[in-house]
Design a protein around this motif. Structure first.
Motif, PDB file in Angstrom:
ATOM      1  N   LYS A  98       0.826  -1.209   0.000  1.00 41.66           N
ATOM      2  CA  LYS A  98       0.000   0.000   0.000  1.00 41.66           C
ATOM      3  C   LYS A  98       0.864   1.264   0.000  1.00 41.66           C
ATOM      4  CE  LYS A  98      -0.614  -0.021   5.062  1.00 41.66           C
ATOM      5  NZ  LYS A  98      -1.603  -0.184   6.157  1.00 41.66           N
ATOM      6  N   TYR A  99       2.114   1.148   0.451  1.00 39.05           N
ATOM      7  CA  TYR A  99       3.009   2.302   0.479  1.00 39.05           C
ATOM      8  C   TYR A  99       3.677   2.553  -0.868  1.00 39.05           C
ATOM      9  CZ  TYR A  99       2.275   1.847   5.474  1.00 39.05           C
ATOM     10  OH  TYR A  99       1.700   1.759   6.725  1.00 39.05           O
ATOM     11  N   GLU A 133       1.343   2.606  -3.614  1.00 39.75           N
ATOM     12  CA  GLU A 133       0.161   2.905  -4.426  1.00 39.75           C
ATOM     13  C   GLU A 133       0.075   4.374  -4.831  1.00 39.75           C
ATOM     14  OE1 GLU A 133      -3.217   1.584  -2.235  1.00 39.75           O
ATOM     15  OE2 GLU A 133      -2.743  -0.540  -2.453  1.00 39.75           O
ATOM     16  N   GLU A 134      -0.468   4.571  -6.021  1.00 41.49           N
ATOM     17  CA  GLU A 134      -0.827   5.923  -6.450  1.00 41.49           C
ATOM     18  C   GLU A 134      -2.189   6.269  -5.861  1.00 41.49           C
ATOM     19  OE1 GLU A 134      -0.768   8.645 -10.468  1.00 41.49           O
ATOM     20  OE2 GLU A 134      -1.445   6.561 -10.653  1.00 41.49           O
ATOM     21  N   THR A 135      -2.346   7.484  -5.381  1.00 43.36           N
ATOM     22  CA  THR A 135      -3.613   7.947  -4.831  1.00 43.36           C
ATOM     23  C   THR A 135      -3.951   9.316  -5.422  1.00 43.36           C
ATOM     24  OG1 THR A 135      -2.700   9.180  -2.934  1.00 43.36           O
ATOM     25  CG2 THR A 135      -3.006   6.800  -2.648  1.00 43.36           C
ATOM     26  N   TYR A 166      -3.744  12.081  -3.903  1.00 45.67           N
ATOM     27  CA  TYR A 166      -2.689  12.997  -3.454  1.00 45.67           C
ATOM     28  C   TYR A 166      -1.339  12.647  -4.055  1.00 45.67           C
ATOM     29  CZ  TYR A 166      -6.196  14.316   0.010  1.00 45.67           C
ATOM     30  OH  TYR A 166      -7.348  14.737   0.628  1.00 45.67           O
ATOM     31  N   TYR A 167      -1.002  11.369  -4.064  1.00 45.88           N
ATOM     32  CA  TYR A 167       0.275  10.914  -4.619  1.00 45.88           C
ATOM     33  C   TYR A 167       0.051  10.512  -6.078  1.00 45.88           C
ATOM     34  CZ  TYR A 167       1.252  10.575   0.391  1.00 45.88           C
ATOM     35  OH  TYR A 167       1.392  10.843   1.729  1.00 45.88           O
ATOM     36  N   ARG A 169       5.945   6.805   3.033  1.00 48.84           N
ATOM     37  CA  ARG A 169       4.705   7.189   3.714  1.00 48.84           C
ATOM     38  C   ARG A 169       4.917   8.494   4.475  1.00 48.84           C
ATOM     39  NH1 ARG A 169       5.311   2.129   7.980  1.00 48.84           N
ATOM     40  NH2 ARG A 169       6.772   3.167   9.417  1.00 48.84           N
ATOM     41  N   GLU A 222      -0.765   5.984   5.509  1.00 54.34           N
ATOM     42  CA  GLU A 222      -0.719   5.415   4.161  1.00 54.34           C
ATOM     43  C   GLU A 222      -0.977   6.485   3.107  1.00 54.34           C
ATOM     44  OE1 GLU A 222      -3.518   2.364   1.548  1.00 54.34           O
ATOM     45  OE2 GLU A 222      -3.573   2.300   3.733  1.00 54.34           O
ATOM     46  N   ASP A 223      -1.937   7.369   3.376  1.00 53.84           N
ATOM     47  CA  ASP A 223      -2.293   8.444   2.460  1.00 53.84           C
ATOM     48  C   ASP A 223      -2.344   9.750   3.253  1.00 53.84           C
ATOM     49  OD1 ASP A 223      -2.930   9.653   0.073  1.00 53.84           O
ATOM     50  OD2 ASP A 223      -4.800   8.564  -0.244  1.00 53.84           O
TER      51      ASP A 223
END
Length: 212
Positions: A4-5, A7-9, A11-12, A93, A182-183
């Motif tokens: 999960k660290y 992953e594209e989100t 914000y990222y 993170r 994580e996010d």
């Protein structure tokens, strides 16, 4: 280490043109240690640190948005570094903390009513089976101005804010660790800000940014 660290989100958003441009030099390097060092220095020095711009919206904390600016808050710079590292397939993170600033705080204290800054943003980076902390906040020009050693980071040792300047005067103190995320925890960031600066939060509630 959880994937999960990586992953594209929202914000990222590391597939954005802005973040892909940020990492283009690091992509040419061979080792993750070299990539971490290259990207850390780029984020540290390409955006001037400013504690006077605090975001209250989702858009403010989007990596591609931050990349378009010339100066950024410590959380903003942490987000940039995390997005770039994840784009390089290096786990990263956000970590939040409370710190106190002992030097050149007159303007800051006039607005905040204190020399304590919360939340302060750092980055946790995973390399060789270990998490290490770093702070890309203070660019080298700012460090020179305040007579503070510049922080470097290659993922092998923690590299957080300087406790003293070169004259052995107190510079920064860590007061509280809010943990890692994580996010980007926007609601939690806002709640920390509200708890520490309730009157200022009321004044700027609903504003796109807080700019002093």
């Amino acid at each position: 280490m959880n994937t999960k660290y990586l992953e594209e989100t929202y914000y990222y958003d590391y597939n954005s043109p802005q973040i892909q441009d940020l990492i283009k030099e690091a992509c040419l390097l061979n080792s993750n240690q070299e990539k971490i060092e290259n990207l850390y220095l780029k984020v540290r020095d390409s955006w001037r640190y400013s504690p006077f711009e605090i975001g209250l919206t989702e858009e403010h904390y989007k990596a591609s948005t931050i990349a378009k600016k010339q100066q950024a808050h410590c959380i903003d710079k942490a987000i940039l570094l995390i997005a770039g590292l994840r784009a390089l397939d290096i786990p990263a993170r956000l970590r939040l903390a409370k710190v106190s600033n002992h030097i050149a705080t007159e303007r800051l204290e006039a607005k905040l009513g204190t020399n304590e800054l919360a939340p302060h943003g750092l980055v946790d980076v995973f390399l060789n089976g270990q998490w290490k902390k770093c702070s890309p906040a203070f660019n080298k020009e700012l460090c020179k101005m305040y007579n503070v050693d510049v922080l470097d980071f290659d993922g092998t040792e923690d590299s957080v804010l300087q406790e003293y300047n070169k004259d052995s005067d107190k510079f920064m103190t860590y007061l509280e660790d809010y943990g890692h995320f994580e996010d980007v925890p926007l609601d939690y960031i806002k709640s920390i800000f509200k708890d520490n600066y309730p009157e200022l939060y009321k004044t700027y509630l609903g504003a796109k940014n807080i700019q002093f």
